[in-house]
Scaffold this active site. Structure first.
Site, mmCIF file in Angstrom:
data_model
loop_
_atom_site.group_PDB
_atom_site.id
_atom_site.type_symbol
_atom_site.label_atom_id
_atom_site.label_comp_id
_atom_site.label_asym_id
_atom_site.label_seq_id
_atom_site.Cartn_x
_atom_site.Cartn_y
_atom_site.Cartn_z
ATOM 1 N N ARG A 1 50.394 -52.686 5.409
ATOM 2 C CA ARG A 1 51.517 -53.059 6.030
ATOM 3 C C ARG A 1 52.340 -52.311 6.868
ATOM 4 O O ARG A 1 52.019 -50.938 6.396
ATOM 5 C CB ARG A 1 52.630 -53.331 4.728
ATOM 6 C CG ARG A 1 53.912 -54.100 4.980
ATOM 7 C CD ARG A 1 53.832 -55.453 5.434
ATOM 8 N NE ARG A 1 55.163 -56.114 5.112
ATOM 9 C CZ ARG A 1 55.316 -57.321 6.051
ATOM 10 N NH1 ARG A 1 54.651 -57.885 6.593
ATOM 11 N NH2 ARG A 1 56.334 -57.815 5.477
ATOM 12 N N THR B 1 51.640 -65.187 12.475
ATOM 13 C CA THR B 1 50.730 -64.944 11.536
ATOM 14 C C THR B 1 49.383 -65.500 11.624
ATOM 15 O O THR B 1 49.500 -66.675 12.264
ATOM 16 C CB THR B 1 51.260 -64.487 10.336
ATOM 17 O OG1 THR B 1 52.487 -63.989 10.159
ATOM 18 C CG2 THR B 1 50.261 -63.920 9.244
ATOM 19 N N THR C 1 49.254 -60.117 10.675
ATOM 20 C CA THR C 1 50.559 -60.635 11.733
ATOM 21 C C THR C 1 51.007 -59.563 12.408
ATOM 22 O O THR C 1 50.780 -58.411 12.397
ATOM 23 C CB THR C 1 51.721 -60.994 10.503
ATOM 24 O OG1 THR C 1 52.711 -61.662 11.277
ATOM 25 C CG2 THR C 1 52.084 -59.641 9.872
ATOM 26 N N GLU D 1 58.217 -56.426 12.501
ATOM 27 C CA GLU D 1 58.052 -56.647 10.979
ATOM 28 C C GLU D 1 59.136 -56.273 10.255
ATOM 29 O O GLU D 1 59.305 -56.711 8.935
ATOM 30 C CB GLU D 1 56.854 -55.799 10.443
ATOM 31 C CG GLU D 1 56.073 -56.691 9.486
ATOM 32 C CD GLU D 1 55.614 -57.919 9.769
ATOM 33 O OE1 GLU D 1 55.570 -58.846 9.268
ATOM 34 O OE2 GLU D 1 54.561 -57.915 10.875
ATOM 35 N N ASP E 1 61.697 -58.196 8.245
ATOM 36 C CA ASP E 1 61.437 -58.568 6.901
ATOM 37 C C ASP E 1 62.185 -58.216 6.079
ATOM 38 O O ASP E 1 62.435 -58.450 4.615
ATOM 39 C CB ASP E 1 60.050 -58.604 6.538
ATOM 40 C CG ASP E 1 59.065 -59.981 7.172
ATOM 41 O OD1 ASP E 1 59.696 -60.672 7.591
ATOM 42 O OD2 ASP E 1 57.907 -60.074 7.005
ATOM 43 N N SER F 1 55.362 -62.163 2.640
ATOM 44 C CA SER F 1 54.868 -63.129 1.864
ATOM 45 C C SER F 1 53.517 -63.566 1.955
ATOM 46 O O SER F 1 52.965 -64.462 1.435
ATOM 47 C CB SER F 1 55.735 -64.400 2.217
ATOM 48 O OG SER F 1 56.904 -64.285 2.162
ATOM 49 N N GLY G 1 52.831 -68.422 8.042
ATOM 50 C CA GLY G 1 53.819 -69.339 7.983
ATOM 51 C C GLY G 1 55.325 -68.640 7.032
ATOM 52 O O GLY G 1 55.971 -69.419 6.386
ATOM 53 N N GLY G 2 55.223 -67.179 7.164
ATOM 54 C CA GLY G 2 56.432 -66.641 6.474
ATOM 55 C C GLY G 2 56.298 -66.919 5.248
ATOM 56 O O GLY G 2 55.156 -66.929 4.506
HETATM 57 N N1 GLU Z 1 56.325 -61.239 8.323
HETATM 58 C C1 GLU Z 1 55.830 -62.251 7.540
HETATM 59 C C2 GLU Z 1 55.352 -61.969 6.028
HETATM 60 O O1 GLU Z 1 55.049 -60.782 6.329
HETATM 61 C C3 GLU Z 1 54.762 -63.316 7.980
HETATM 62 C C4 GLU Z 1 55.343 -63.741 9.363
HETATM 63 C C5 GLU Z 1 54.950 -65.160 9.231
HETATM 64 O O2 GLU Z 1 53.887 -65.934 9.099
HETATM 65 O O3 GLU Z 1 55.918 -65.809 10.023
HETATM 66 O O4 GLU Z 1 55.588 -62.565 5.224
#
Ligand code: GLU
Length: 628
Positions: free
Chosen positions: A136, A430, A448, A469, A472, A494, A514-515
Site C-alpha cells: 500500500r 483499480t 491500483t 491514494e 482514501d 477496500s 471498484g473502490g
Molecule cells: N483506492 C481504492 C482502495 O484501495 C481502490 C480504488 C478503486 O477501485 O476505486 O480501496
C-alpha cells in the site's frame, strides 16, 4: 494472528542488484528492442484486420477458459496471455502474477502501474501457507495531518498532495524474492516489448481517456502522452508508451533502486512537490510533501492473511491496512448463520444486503492502518462477533440504514450498538488478477493508482501516472476515526484479493476493482458460487448490487440488470434498489459494479479461469492446456 511479520526491502539488497556484468549484456539486448520502434508518435493507425501489437491476427480472447496446467484471469487479453506464457515456460504463480501485473501497467495505465500500490495474496501449495504482501502507498514523512484542511475532495484528486509513496514495484520485488523462481529482469521483458510495440486501443481505453480529458489536459506530460494531438487515442489505433518502456528497461537492468533510489525517485518527488499545473482555478493542484527519502525508505509489509471458515471452506484475505479481509470475512461469518438457497433468492439477497451493511458499519468504525490505530482485527473476524451481529438482522425485513457499528465486547443477541460512522467515496478504477499454476500455488493480486487516471500527473519522461491514494484517508476526521491522515500511515483500502481453500487445496481465487464495492463484489461472487448454485463464470457475470450501509436509508445501488432480475423478489423484504451511475456519471462504465477476475480449481484439478464477459469491455481468462 501476528500482524506485521517483518519488513521486506533493504537498501543493501537493492544496492547488490545494480549494474552487474549480466545487466550490461541484457541492457544491450533490451536496448535493441527499443531501437526497433519508432521514437516519436505515441499512437499509429492500425492496419485493417491485423494485430497492431505484433502484425499478426489477434487470437480470440475468451472471458472464460477451462483446462489444466495453470490459469490466469485478468481484465486484459495481452496481460493474461503474458502471464500464461510465463506459466507455459515453467514459471510459477508468483512469476506469472508479476508479469501479468507489469503488463496491466502498460495496457491499463489508468488503473494500475508502478506509480501505485496494491495487495498480493499468495498460497504456497507445498507448505499449505497463505502469505500476503502489503504494498500500500504511504503518506510522506513530512506530511502534516492538517494537509487536507481547506481543500475539497475534487481538488485533492488531481494534485501532488494526494500522491502516496508507491509500493507496486517493491511488491513485485518481494513477491519474486519470496515466492517466485524468475528475476524481475526476466518477468518485465514482455511488458517492455508491449510498451514498445504498442497495444490496440479499445473502447474502454478511449472512454477512460475521455472521462479524464479535462484534468489530463491540465498536466502537460499527461496531455502529451495520453491526449496526443489533443484527443484521446482512437479505437483501433496502436498506443505506444516508449517512456514507460525505457523506465521498465532501466528497472529490469539495474533493479528497483533505479526507482526508489535513483533519478526516477527525484523526478517523482519533484513533480509531487510542484505539480506544474497550468493555473486554472478549477485545478489548483495543491503541492505534496514527498521527498526522495520517502521513496528510499518505502517498505512493503509481509503479514498473515485474514482467515474465516465459510461452509467448510477456508477463506483467506488481506488484513488491515486493507479493510477487504475483515469486511469480506465478517460478512461471510454473518451469512454463515443463515441458510441461503437459489429456491429463495429474494431472502438470500436480502440477507446478503443486511450482512454487508452490518460489516461495513464495523469497517467504517474500526478499520485503519494498524500501525497507527488500534484495529480489532481478531474480533472482526470472530464467529462470536458475527453471531452477535446476525442477531440484529431480521430475516424478513430490511433494517433502517445506516445501521450502527457493533459493540466489540458483545457475544450474544444482547449486543449494544455503538455510534454510526460515515461511509466513503467510491471509484471504478483499480485492477485485479488471479493466477493458479500447475503445482497448485495461487495468487490473488489487486493493484491500483486509486481513481481511474490516478492523480492525473505523469512523471516527466517516465511514462507512468502517479496515484492519488491518499484520498482514501477520511477527508474530515473525528477523534475516533481510525482512518485519519498521518505521516507515514497507509490509507484504509477496500481491496479484497481472496483465496479460498478446500481441505488445504486451492478452490477459488477472486478479486475485483471498484473502490468499496470491491468488498461486496467478492462476497456476492462467493455467495453466487457457494450458495446460489451458479457456476464460477455465472457467478462472475451475474448482475450485482452493493449494500454498504447506505446513508439516509437510501436504496441499495445496483446494476440495471440486477434491478430487472431481483427487484420484485426483494420488495417483500423492504429492500429497494437504485441504479448505479445515472445521467450525470461520466462515460459508459458508470453503470457497472466491479470488473472481477476469478479462477476455480475443481477437486479433480480442472481449472476454470473466469473473467468478466462484458464489464469494462470484457476480460480474459486463459489456461495452459485447454480442455476439449
Ligand atoms: N483506492 C481504492 C482502495 O484501495 C481502490 C480504488 C478503486 O477501485 O476505486 O480501496
Amino acid at each position: 494472528m501476528s500482524n506485521v511479520v517483518r519488513r521486506h526491502r533493504s537498501a543493501l539488497r537493492r544496492t547488490a542488484l545494480r549494474r552487474t556484468a549480466l545487466g550490461v549484456a541484457a541492457a544491450l539486448a533490451l536496448g535493441a528492442v527499443a531501437a526497433a520502434a519508432p521514437a516519436s508518435a505515441h499512437t499509429i493507425a492500425a492496419a485493417p484486420g491485423s494485430s497492431v501489437a505484433a502484425g499478426r491476427p489477434a487470437p480470440p480472447a475468451p472471458s472464460t477458459s477451462t483446462g489444466y496446467g495453470g490459469a490466469v484471469a485478468s481484465v486484459d487479453a495481452e496481460a493474461s496471455r503474458i502471464g500464461l506464457e510465463v506459466l507455459r515456460d515453467g514459471g510459477n504463480a508468483a512469476d506469472a502474477a508479476v508479469a501479468t501485473a507489469a503488463a496491466l501497467g502498460v495496457t491499463e495505465p489508468y488503473s494500475s502501474g508502478i506509480g501505485g500500490g496494491g495487495y498480493f495474496v499468495y498460497f504456497d501449495a507445498a507448505t499449505g501457507e497463505v502469505t500476503t504482501i502489503d504494498g500500500r502507498e504511504t503518506a510522506p514523512a513530512a506530511m502534516p495531518s492538517t494537509a487536507f484542511d481547506g481543500w475539497t475532495f475534487q481538488q485533492l484528486v488531481s494534485s501532488g498532495r494526494s500522491v502516496g509513496v508507491p509500493g507496486t514495484l517493491a511488491t513485485w520485488e518481494a513477491a519474486l524474492d519470496e515466492f517466485g523462481t524468475e528475476s524481475l529482469r526476466d518477468v518485465l521483458q514482455p511488458s517492455i516489448l508491449l510498451a514498445t510495440r504498442g497495444f490496440r486501443v479499445d473502447e474502454t481505453f478511449r472512454q477512460q481517456t475521455l472521462d479524464n480529458e479535462a484534468r489530463f489536459s491540465v498536466f502537460p506530460e499527461t496531455a502529451e502522452l495520453f491526449l496526443p494531438n489533443g484527443d484521446a487515442p482512437q479505437v483501433g489505433s496502436t498506443f505506444r508508451n516508449l517512456d514507460l518502456a525505457k523506465t521498465l528497461r532501466q528497472i529490469a537492468l539495474f533493479g528497483t533502486d533505479e526507482f526508489y533510489g535513483g533519478p526516477i525517485a527525484d523526478d517523482i518527488a519533484a513533480i509531487v512537490q510542484d505539480p506544474d499545473a497550468l493555473g486554472s482555478t478549477t485545478y489548483p493542484a495543491p503541492a505534496g510533501f514527498m521527498t526522495a527519502d520517502d521513496l528510499a525508505d518505502y517498505e512493503v509489509l509481509q503479514q498473515d492473511p485474514t482467515h474465516v471458515e465459510y461452509r467448510g471452506l477456508d477463506v483467506y484475505g488481506m488484513a488491515p491496512s486493507s479493510s477487504g479481509g475483515t469486511t469480506v470475512g465478517e460478512s461471510l461469518n454473518i451469512l454463515e448463520d443463515f441458510g441461503l438457497s437459489p429456491e429463495d433468492v429474494g431472502q438470500s439477497l436480502h440477507l446478503y444486503f443486511e450482512a454487508t451493511a452490518h460489516a461495513f458499519a464495523d469497517r467504517n468504525a474500526y478499520v485503519g492502518d494498524p500501525a497507527f490505530a488500534d484495529v480489532p482485527t481478531q474480533t472482526l473476524l470472530s464467529q462470536e462477533f458475527a453471531d452477535a451481529r446476525a442477531c440484529e438482522i431480521d430475516p424478513d425485513l430490511a433494517a433502517t440504514k445506516p445501521v450502527a457499528a457493533g459493540d466489540l465486547a458483545a457475544t450474544g443477541c444482547e449486543a449494544a450498538a455503538a455510534a454510526v460512522a460515515p461511509a466513503d467515496t467510491e471509484g471504478l478504477s483499480t485492477t485485479h488478477l488471479s493466477v493458479v499454476d500447475r503445482w497448485g500455488n495461487a495468487v490473488a493480486y489487486t493493484l491500483t493508482i486509486e481513481q481511474t487516471g490516478g492523480s492525473g500527473m505523469t512523471v516527466p519522461g517516465r511514462g507512468f501516472l502517479l496515484n492519488n491514494e491518499l484520498t482514501d484517508f477520511s477527508l474530515t476526521c473525528s477523534g475516533t476515526d481510525p482512518n485519519c491522515l498521518e505521516a507515514g500511515k497507509r490509507p484504509r483500502s477496500s481491496m479484497s484479493p481472496t483465496i479460498v481453500l478446500d481441505g488445504g487445496e486451492v478452490r477459488y481465487v477472486v478479486g475485483s476493482p471498484g473502490g468499496a464495492t470491491i468488498i461486496t463484489t467478492v462476497v456476492q461472487i462467493l455467495l453466487n458460487r457457494i450458495d446460489l448454485g451458479m457456476t464460477l463464470p455465472e457467478a462472475v457475470a451475474a448482475p450485482r448490487a452493493s449494500q454498504r450501509n447506505t446513508a439516509n436509508n437510501a436504496p441499495t445501488p445496483a446494476e440495471a440488470e440486477f434491478i430487472a432480475a431481483y427487484a420484485d423478489d426483494l420488495a417483500p423484504f423492504a429492500q429497494f434498489l437504485s441504479q448505479v451511475g445515472g445521467p450525470n456519471a461520466p462515460g459508459t462504465l458508470a453503470g457497472e459494479i466491479g470488473a472481477a477476475a476469478a479462477i476455480e480449481v475443481a477437486p479433480d484439478g480442472l481449472m476454470i479461469a473466469a473473467a468478466e464477459p462484458v464489464r469494462r469491455g470484457g476480460g480474459t481468462g486463459v489456461v495452459v492446456e485447454p480442455a476439449d
